[in-house]
Design an enzyme around this catalytic site. Structure first.
Site, PDB file in Angstrom:
ATOM      1  N   HIS A  43       3.372 -14.542   6.563  1.00  0.00           N
ATOM      2  CA  HIS A  43       2.747 -14.373   5.244  1.00  0.00           C
ATOM      3  C   HIS A  43       3.319 -13.141   4.556  1.00  0.00           C
ATOM      4  O   HIS A  43       3.631 -12.137   5.196  1.00  0.00           O
ATOM      5  CB  HIS A  43       1.230 -14.257   5.388  1.00  0.00           C
ATOM      6  CG  HIS A  43       0.513 -14.385   4.087  1.00  0.00           C
ATOM      7  ND1 HIS A  43       0.381 -13.338   3.210  1.00  0.00           N
ATOM      8  CD2 HIS A  43      -0.101 -15.451   3.501  1.00  0.00           C
ATOM      9  CE1 HIS A  43      -0.285 -13.743   2.137  1.00  0.00           C
ATOM     10  NE2 HIS A  43      -0.585 -15.023   2.290  1.00  0.00           N
ATOM     11  N   GLU A 113       5.476 -19.983  -0.438  1.00  0.00           N
ATOM     12  CA  GLU A 113       4.616 -19.108  -1.226  1.00  0.00           C
ATOM     13  C   GLU A 113       5.480 -18.120  -1.995  1.00  0.00           C
ATOM     14  O   GLU A 113       5.854 -17.072  -1.458  1.00  0.00           O
ATOM     15  CB  GLU A 113       3.675 -18.313  -0.315  1.00  0.00           C
ATOM     16  CG  GLU A 113       2.589 -19.109   0.320  1.00  0.00           C
ATOM     17  CD  GLU A 113       1.534 -18.183   0.901  1.00  0.00           C
ATOM     18  OE1 GLU A 113       0.386 -18.265   0.468  1.00  0.00           O
ATOM     19  OE2 GLU A 113       1.886 -17.358   1.767  1.00  0.00           O
ATOM     20  N   GLY A 119      -1.840 -14.820  -6.431  1.00  0.00           N
ATOM     21  CA  GLY A 119      -2.890 -14.067  -7.131  1.00  0.00           C
ATOM     22  C   GLY A 119      -2.572 -13.689  -8.559  1.00  0.00           C
ATOM     23  O   GLY A 119      -3.338 -12.976  -9.194  1.00  0.00           O
ATOM     24  N   SER A 157      -1.570 -19.003  -6.254  1.00  0.00           N
ATOM     25  CA  SER A 157      -2.388 -19.236  -7.446  1.00  0.00           C
ATOM     26  C   SER A 157      -2.829 -20.686  -7.583  1.00  0.00           C
ATOM     27  O   SER A 157      -2.823 -21.260  -8.676  1.00  0.00           O
ATOM     28  CB  SER A 157      -1.664 -18.766  -8.708  1.00  0.00           C
ATOM     29  OG  SER A 157      -1.522 -17.354  -8.687  1.00  0.00           O
ATOM     30  N   GLY A 178      -5.263 -19.569  -1.082  1.00  0.00           N
ATOM     31  CA  GLY A 178      -5.565 -18.181  -0.764  1.00  0.00           C
ATOM     32  C   GLY A 178      -6.863 -17.712  -1.385  1.00  0.00           C
ATOM     33  O   GLY A 178      -7.958 -18.071  -0.937  1.00  0.00           O
ATOM     34  N   GLY A 179      -6.757 -16.942  -2.455  1.00  0.00           N
ATOM     35  CA  GLY A 179      -7.919 -16.325  -3.093  1.00  0.00           C
ATOM     36  C   GLY A 179      -9.003 -17.305  -3.492  1.00  0.00           C
ATOM     37  O   GLY A 179     -10.196 -17.006  -3.383  1.00  0.00           O
TER      38      GLY A 179
END
Length: 194
Positions: A43, A113, A119, A157, A178-179
């Site tokens: 990551h 990614e 993000g 995102s 992710g977020g």
């Protein structure tokens, strides 16, 4: 509903005094035989904050392949690389080192990614994604024909608004969220969309 257990990282070492690390065999010891578990390696945050190199990620991949834990290998370029048009060159270098001399027919997942998309709300265009994902698949397959069925994920995102178009893009087999996974409503909306 099927739920799998996932891990955020693993040690590149099989054993030894490695305070703060956990080996693949320690992770695998606590899994049932019918549990398809996963572990993320490479990551961008590990690369940036723990200075992980592609060589270290390659060792982590080998450790996971010694177990029944499915590796999720993250690759991606920085915004500077993207702006310079170096995306494919960066990805090829990462793939060449991480998959170097690897002989395995076990399941492996590669997650693209782009660091600049994580993000930020920015996402590559559908045309860029098709080109990049085809390139990743072709590059991995050139190293080892056993990887012909490799699964490719997109991360960066991912939102309820773009999940459907991302998952419908050629060569994208799934999403690494992710977020948005930290906000239950967003995560459920993404799952419902797919």
């Amino acid at each position: 509903v099927y739920v799998s257990l996932g891990f955020q990282d693993v040690s590149s070492h099989r054993s030894g005094a490695r305070t703060g690390e956990i080996s693949a065999s320690m992770l695998a010891r606590h899994l049932s035989d019918d549990n398809n578990s996963f572990c993320i390696i490479g990551h961008s945050e590990r690369r940036e904050f723990q200075n992980e190199t592609d060589e270290v990620i390659s060792e982590k991949l080998k450790r996971l392949l010694e177990t029944d834990i499915i590796p999720v290998v993250c690759i991606g370029e920085t915004f500077k690389d993207f702006e310079k048009g170096l995306t494919k060159e960066v990805l090829k270098n990462q793939i060449d080192v991480i998959f170097n001399s690897l002989e395995s027919d076990k399941n492996i997942i590669v997650a693209y990614e782009p660091v600049w998309a994580i993000g930020t709300g920015l996402v590559p265009s559908p045309e860029e994604l098709v080109s990049i994902f085809k390139y990743i698949r072709d590059t991995v397959n050139k190293l080892n024909k056993k990887y012909a069925s490799i699964k490719l994920l997109y991360g960066g995102s991912v939102t309820p608004d773009n999940a459907s178009s991302l998952i419908d893009t050629d060569h994208i087999d799934g999403l690494l969220i992710g977020g948005a996974s930290l906000i239950a409503k967003k995560f459920i909306d993404i799952c419902s969309t797919i």
